[in-house]
Design an enzyme around this catalytic site. Structure first.
Site, mmCIF file in Angstrom:
data_model
loop_
_atom_site.group_PDB
_atom_site.id
_atom_site.type_symbol
_atom_site.label_atom_id
_atom_site.label_comp_id
_atom_site.label_asym_id
_atom_site.label_seq_id
_atom_site.Cartn_x
_atom_site.Cartn_y
_atom_site.Cartn_z
ATOM 1 N N CYS A 50 0.877 -1.164 0.000
ATOM 2 C CA CYS A 50 0.000 0.000 0.000
ATOM 3 C C CYS A 50 0.916 1.217 0.000
ATOM 4 O O CYS A 50 1.501 1.552 1.026
ATOM 5 C CB CYS A 50 -0.917 0.006 1.223
ATOM 6 S SG CYS A 50 -1.969 1.473 1.280
ATOM 7 N N CYS B 291 -0.769 4.343 2.184
ATOM 8 C CA CYS B 291 -0.969 4.295 3.644
ATOM 9 C C CYS B 291 -0.643 2.898 4.169
ATOM 10 O O CYS B 291 0.517 2.507 4.136
ATOM 11 C CB CYS B 291 -2.366 4.767 4.034
ATOM 12 S SG CYS B 291 -3.723 4.003 3.129
ATOM 13 N N SER B 292 -1.643 2.155 4.642
ATOM 14 C CA SER B 292 -1.370 0.867 5.278
ATOM 15 C C SER B 292 -2.558 -0.076 5.142
ATOM 16 O O SER B 292 -2.853 -0.828 6.063
ATOM 17 C CB SER B 292 -1.043 1.090 6.754
ATOM 18 O OG SER B 292 -2.085 1.840 7.367
ATOM 19 N N CYS B 293 -3.241 -0.042 3.989
ATOM 20 C CA CYS B 293 -4.430 -0.876 3.777
ATOM 21 C C CYS B 293 -4.076 -2.354 3.930
ATOM 22 O O CYS B 293 -3.104 -2.817 3.328
ATOM 23 C CB CYS B 293 -5.009 -0.624 2.391
ATOM 24 S SG CYS B 293 -5.611 1.059 2.211
#
Lengths: 238, 205
Positions: B110, B113-115
């Site tokens: 990702c 972000c941090s999906c």
């Protein structure tokens, strides 16, 4: 442009820290739990009202907007949950739930050992938060919109001006790819970002070749498959 | 000038105190309860975690028809198994599985972000959120995988899945050789979170 939108492909960052833990300090768990609670209590969800005094809309978009708005030096300086602690504290202060003074005083109390554990609360609040975790926050709408593109179509990624929050990875701007998959239905986003997403629209998986993205320095033998909202794509001129 | 690059000497103690203070104030003001944070954390320890993903992968290894369904319609296949309520809940609203095969290796990233697919994998580990990983995996995935200890031959194609819209991806690693005698439960024990994100493969022991 915002550096945080252009992380993909950024050179010179050095080795990856292969830290497998989710939390590296105990306190990080607390701020994670507070964020999940805010998402579960957010006013936009169709879940039972509770006695919680939380009256904000709070979604991933809010947390991401905060991270994308940071000074890039700070973005790299602070660990993941340090950014959360900053962004979430700021929301509670800016929205008038607490004051900076209160938070500073209470922080000093904890540091001085003069702190007393808070207790109690309405159990319906916790039930609602668990309900959120179980049901989620679906952005998929019934497909009333016909997708503009089909699998196999060549598309060019648009280059809209930077907004405070985006779901368009910077490294894909102006690049040509091929639609791999057209997802069922249409997807809204938590908020209108100003660069085209917000209302329900089709989402595609688009395949990009490494030489298209990185030219001669590209590592061979891989492809990027990026999920992109319809608003970020244009048809490729024949 | 140097302030930008310095941390306070009590960096962690200060953050810990500030997080504690914030939680206390939110309880006092009726935003959350004294139990809220512990209940959220408990949910991820017992209900949404990598143990769910491991169970799915093990089933896919022993039941090829299930594997086909898991790739074709991930939520429907997940619903076939006996999981706690919430497998299509937060950060699992639209999940898709991709399978490694001879000559094809999948990696999930990702870059924005941090999906991460919470119901099957729980919460993302630090390496996944590391800006260096997110920057480099989009440009030199083979090199990154090598640094993670996974040497892939030049003939193996790497598919990098960047989660920038709604889909949360996870990988079905290949079943390791020499595991024919193992039960489904034992097989699940071989499936690590890293193998389900594609920075590792599943190993027999």
């Amino acid at each position: 442009m915002k550096l945080q939108h252009y992380l993909g492909g950024l050179e010179g960052l050095g080795p990856v820290d292969f830290e497998k833990r989710v939390f590296v300090e105990e306190w990080e768990k607390r701020i994670f739990g507070i964020h999940v609670a805010m998402m579960g209590l957010s006013t936009h969800l169709s879940l039972p009202a509770t006695s919680s005094t939380f009256k904000s809309k709070w979604t991933w978009a809010d947390l991401r907007t905060g991270a994308e708005g940071m000074n890039p030096f700070d973005y790299f300086k602070f660990r993941y949950y340090e950014k959360w602690l900053g962004g979430i504290s700021s929301h509670f202060i800016a929205s008038g739930y607490i004051t900076e003074d209160e938070l500073s005083r209470e922080t000093a109390n904890v540091l001085n050992g003069e702190y007393t554990q808070a207790s109690g609360g309405d159990t319906a609040i916790d039930e609602r938060i668990e309900k959120y975790l179980v049901t989620g926050d679906s952005a998929r709408q019934p497909a009333a919109i016909t997708p503009r593109f089909a699998a196999g179509d060549r598309v060019v990624v648009k280059n809209p001006p930077a907004t405070e929050h985006t779901r368009l990875p910077g490294f894909l701007r102006c690049k040509t790819g091929i639609v791999e998959t057209v997802y069922d239905g249409a997807y809204s986003y938590f908020c209108s970002t100003g660069d085209g997403i917000g209302p329900a629209m089709p989402v595609y998986c688009v395949k990009f070749e490494p030489d298209e993205l990185w030219g001669k320095i590209a590592e061979p033998g891989f492809a990027i498959y990026a999920d992109l909202f319809d608003a970020y794509l244009s048809p490729r001129a024949a | 000038m140097t302030e930008r690059f310095n941390y306070p000497p009590n960096r962690e103690a200060l953050s810990a105190a500030r997080a504690k203070a914030l939680e206390t104030l939110l309880i006092k003001k009726g935003v959350i309860t004294a139990e809220t944070v512990d209940k959220v954390l408990g949910f991820f320890e017992t209900k949404m975690g990598p143990f769910n993903g491991a169970k799915l992968v093990a089933r896919a290894w022993v039941d090829p028809a299930f594997k086909v369904r898991l790739i074709a319609d991930t939520p429907a296949a997940i619903a076939e198994l006996d999981f706690p309520e919430g497998m299509a809940g937060a950060e699992g609203e639209y999940m898709k599985a991709v399978a490694n095969a001879p000559g094809v290796h999948n990696l999930v990233i990702c870059t924005l972000c941090s999906c991460y697919p919470w119901p099957v994998l729980g919460l993302p580990p630090y390496w996944y959120k590391d800006p260096s990983f997110r920057a480099r995996a989009a440009r030199e995935p083979r090199k990154i995988l090598g640094e993670f200890g996974l040497a892939l031959g030049a003939a193996t194609e790497i598919k990098v899945w960047d989660s920038s819209a709604q889909i949360r991806w996870f990988v079905i690693p290949e079943r390791p050789a020499g595991t024919e005698h193992m039960t489904e439960e034992q097989l699940a024990g071989l499936v690590t979170p890293e193998s389900m994100m594609g920075v590792a493969v599943a190993n027999a022991a």
